[in-house]
Design a protein around this motif. Structure first.
Motif, PDB file in Angstrom:
ATOM      1  N   GLU A   8       0.830  -1.200   0.000  1.00 43.50           N
ATOM      2  CA  GLU A   8       0.000   0.000   0.000  1.00 43.50           C
ATOM      3  C   GLU A   8       0.867   1.255   0.000  1.00 43.50           C
ATOM      4  O   GLU A   8       0.557   2.221  -0.688  1.00 43.50           O
ATOM      5  CB  GLU A   8      -0.950  -0.014   1.192  1.00 43.50           C
ATOM      6  CG  GLU A   8      -2.047  -1.039   1.062  1.00 43.50           C
ATOM      7  CD  GLU A   8      -2.915  -1.157   2.300  1.00 43.50           C
ATOM      8  OE1 GLU A   8      -2.798  -0.309   3.218  1.00 43.50           O
ATOM      9  OE2 GLU A   8      -3.709  -2.102   2.347  1.00 43.50           O
ATOM     10  N   ARG A  44      -0.282  -6.776 -11.103  1.00 44.91           N
ATOM     11  CA  ARG A  44      -1.166  -7.632 -10.289  1.00 44.91           C
ATOM     12  C   ARG A  44      -1.526  -6.966  -8.975  1.00 44.91           C
ATOM     13  O   ARG A  44      -2.687  -6.983  -8.558  1.00 44.91           O
ATOM     14  CB  ARG A  44      -0.503  -8.985 -10.028  1.00 44.91           C
ATOM     15  CG  ARG A  44      -0.468  -9.891 -11.231  1.00 44.91           C
ATOM     16  CD  ARG A  44      -0.049 -11.298 -10.850  1.00 44.91           C
ATOM     17  NE  ARG A  44       1.231 -11.350 -10.177  1.00 44.91           N
ATOM     18  CZ  ARG A  44       2.411 -11.446 -10.766  1.00 44.91           C
ATOM     19  NH1 ARG A  44       2.478 -11.518 -12.082  1.00 44.91           N
ATOM     20  NH2 ARG A  44       3.523 -11.489 -10.059  1.00 44.91           N
ATOM     21  N   ARG A  47      -3.931  -3.864  -9.511  1.00 42.36           N
ATOM     22  CA  ARG A  47      -5.297  -4.300  -9.796  1.00 42.36           C
ATOM     23  C   ARG A  47      -5.959  -4.885  -8.556  1.00 42.36           C
ATOM     24  O   ARG A  47      -7.137  -4.660  -8.297  1.00 42.36           O
ATOM     25  CB  ARG A  47      -5.326  -5.301 -10.938  1.00 42.36           C
ATOM     26  CG  ARG A  47      -6.739  -5.692 -11.349  1.00 42.36           C
ATOM     27  CD  ARG A  47      -6.714  -6.620 -12.527  1.00 42.36           C
ATOM     28  NE  ARG A  47      -6.471  -5.903 -13.757  1.00 42.36           N
ATOM     29  CZ  ARG A  47      -7.434  -5.530 -14.593  1.00 42.36           C
ATOM     30  NH1 ARG A  47      -8.678  -5.821 -14.347  1.00 42.36           N
ATOM     31  NH2 ARG A  47      -7.128  -4.884 -15.700  1.00 42.36           N
ATOM     32  N   HIS A  48      -5.204  -5.633  -7.780  1.00 42.75           N
ATOM     33  CA  HIS A  48      -5.742  -6.244  -6.559  1.00 42.75           C
ATOM     34  C   HIS A  48      -6.188  -5.176  -5.554  1.00 42.75           C
ATOM     35  O   HIS A  48      -7.279  -5.266  -4.983  1.00 42.75           O
ATOM     36  CB  HIS A  48      -4.693  -7.162  -5.926  1.00 42.75           C
ATOM     37  CG  HIS A  48      -5.083  -7.709  -4.595  1.00 42.75           C
ATOM     38  ND1 HIS A  48      -6.010  -8.715  -4.461  1.00 42.75           N
ATOM     39  CD2 HIS A  48      -4.684  -7.389  -3.348  1.00 42.75           C
ATOM     40  CE1 HIS A  48      -6.170  -8.983  -3.182  1.00 42.75           C
ATOM     41  NE2 HIS A  48      -5.373  -8.194  -2.489  1.00 42.75           N
ATOM     42  N   PHE A  50      -6.698  -1.771  -6.093  1.00 43.48           N
ATOM     43  CA  PHE A  50      -7.571  -0.696  -6.565  1.00 43.48           C
ATOM     44  C   PHE A  50      -8.713  -1.150  -7.459  1.00 43.48           C
ATOM     45  O   PHE A  50      -9.596  -0.365  -7.785  1.00 43.48           O
ATOM     46  CB  PHE A  50      -6.744   0.387  -7.270  1.00 43.48           C
ATOM     47  CG  PHE A  50      -5.686   0.971  -6.380  1.00 43.48           C
ATOM     48  CD1 PHE A  50      -6.028   1.703  -5.267  1.00 43.48           C
ATOM     49  CD2 PHE A  50      -4.349   0.752  -6.645  1.00 43.48           C
ATOM     50  CE1 PHE A  50      -5.057   2.231  -4.427  1.00 43.48           C
ATOM     51  CE2 PHE A  50      -3.364   1.275  -5.816  1.00 43.48           C
ATOM     52  CZ  PHE A  50      -3.725   2.006  -4.706  1.00 43.48           C
ATOM     53  N   GLY A  51      -8.676  -2.399  -7.894  1.00 49.88           N
ATOM     54  CA  GLY A  51      -9.789  -2.936  -8.669  1.00 49.88           C
ATOM     55  C   GLY A  51      -9.825  -2.538 -10.128  1.00 49.88           C
ATOM     56  O   GLY A  51     -10.776  -2.860 -10.830  1.00 49.88           O
ATOM     57  N   VAL A  52      -8.827  -1.810 -10.590  1.00 50.96           N
ATOM     58  CA  VAL A  52      -8.732  -1.417 -11.995  1.00 50.96           C
ATOM     59  C   VAL A  52      -7.274  -1.521 -12.431  1.00 50.96           C
ATOM     60  O   VAL A  52      -6.366  -1.506 -11.605  1.00 50.96           O
ATOM     61  CB  VAL A  52      -9.232   0.033 -12.253  1.00 50.96           C
ATOM     62  CG1 VAL A  52     -10.708   0.178 -11.971  1.00 50.96           C
ATOM     63  CG2 VAL A  52      -8.437   1.037 -11.453  1.00 50.96           C
ATOM     64  N   SER A  53      -7.062  -1.593 -13.731  1.00 51.49           N
ATOM     65  CA  SER A  53      -5.694  -1.619 -14.252  1.00 51.49           C
ATOM     66  C   SER A  53      -5.070  -0.231 -14.121  1.00 51.49           C
ATOM     67  O   SER A  53      -5.774   0.773 -13.939  1.00 51.49           O
ATOM     68  CB  SER A  53      -5.697  -2.045 -15.717  1.00 51.49           C
ATOM     69  OG  SER A  53      -6.298  -1.034 -16.514  1.00 51.49           O
ATOM     70  N   LYS A  56      -6.453   2.057 -16.853  1.00 48.84           N
ATOM     71  CA  LYS A  56      -7.794   2.560 -16.548  1.00 48.84           C
ATOM     72  C   LYS A  56      -7.735   3.635 -15.471  1.00 48.84           C
ATOM     73  O   LYS A  56      -8.415   4.659 -15.557  1.00 48.84           O
ATOM     74  CB  LYS A  56      -8.692   1.397 -16.105  1.00 48.84           C
ATOM     75  CG  LYS A  56     -10.113   1.792 -15.814  1.00 48.84           C
ATOM     76  CD  LYS A  56     -10.850   2.145 -17.064  1.00 48.84           C
ATOM     77  CE  LYS A  56     -12.327   2.343 -16.787  1.00 48.84           C
ATOM     78  NZ  LYS A  56     -13.066   2.708 -17.972  1.00 48.84           N
ATOM     79  N   TYR A  57      -6.903   3.430 -14.446  1.00 52.73           N
ATOM     80  CA  TYR A  57      -6.775   4.415 -13.379  1.00 52.73           C
ATOM     81  C   TYR A  57      -6.269   5.753 -13.920  1.00 52.73           C
ATOM     82  O   TYR A  57      -6.821   6.808 -13.613  1.00 52.73           O
ATOM     83  CB  TYR A  57      -5.839   3.909 -12.273  1.00 52.73           C
ATOM     84  CG  TYR A  57      -5.673   4.902 -11.165  1.00 52.73           C
ATOM     85  CD1 TYR A  57      -6.614   4.989 -10.148  1.00 52.73           C
ATOM     86  CD2 TYR A  57      -4.599   5.793 -11.143  1.00 52.73           C
ATOM     87  CE1 TYR A  57      -6.486   5.928  -9.138  1.00 52.73           C
ATOM     88  CE2 TYR A  57      -4.459   6.740 -10.145  1.00 52.73           C
ATOM     89  CZ  TYR A  57      -5.409   6.798  -9.148  1.00 52.73           C
ATOM     90  OH  TYR A  57      -5.285   7.744  -8.164  1.00 52.73           O
TER      91      TYR A  57
END
Length: 66
Positions: A8, A44, A47-48, A50-53, A56-57
Motif C-alpha cells: 500500500e 497484479r 489491480r488487486h 484498486f480494482g482497476v488496471s 484505466k486508473y
C-alpha cells in the motif's frame, strides 16, 4: 514475504507520481520502477488493491482533471 501495508505504501507513491505527471506518458514499466518491483508484479498488485488496471486508473484521473 512483504506485508500488505508495504504494498500500500509503495502503490501510494505511485498514485502520487501519477497525479504529478498526468500530462506525461505513463507506462507500466515507468510506474513499476516508481513502485520498485517488476511490471508484472506491480500490475497484479495494483489491480488487486484498486480494482482497476493502471491504464484505466490513469485514464479516469485524466478525465477527472479535465
Amino acid at each position: 514475504m512483504k506485508s500488505d501495508n508495504s504494498y500500500e505504501a509503495r502503490l501510494g507513491k505511485v498514485l502520487d507520481y501519477i497525479d504529478a505527471h498526468l500530462g506525461e506518458e505513463l507506462g507500466l514499466e515507468q510506474l513499476s520502477d516508481v513502485a520498485g518491483c517488476s511490471k508484472y508484479h506491480f500490475h497484479r498488485q495494483f489491480r488487486h488493491l484498486f480494482g482497476v488496471s493502471t491504464f484505466k486508473y490513469v485514464h479516469l484521473r485524466r478525465l477527472k482533471r479535465a
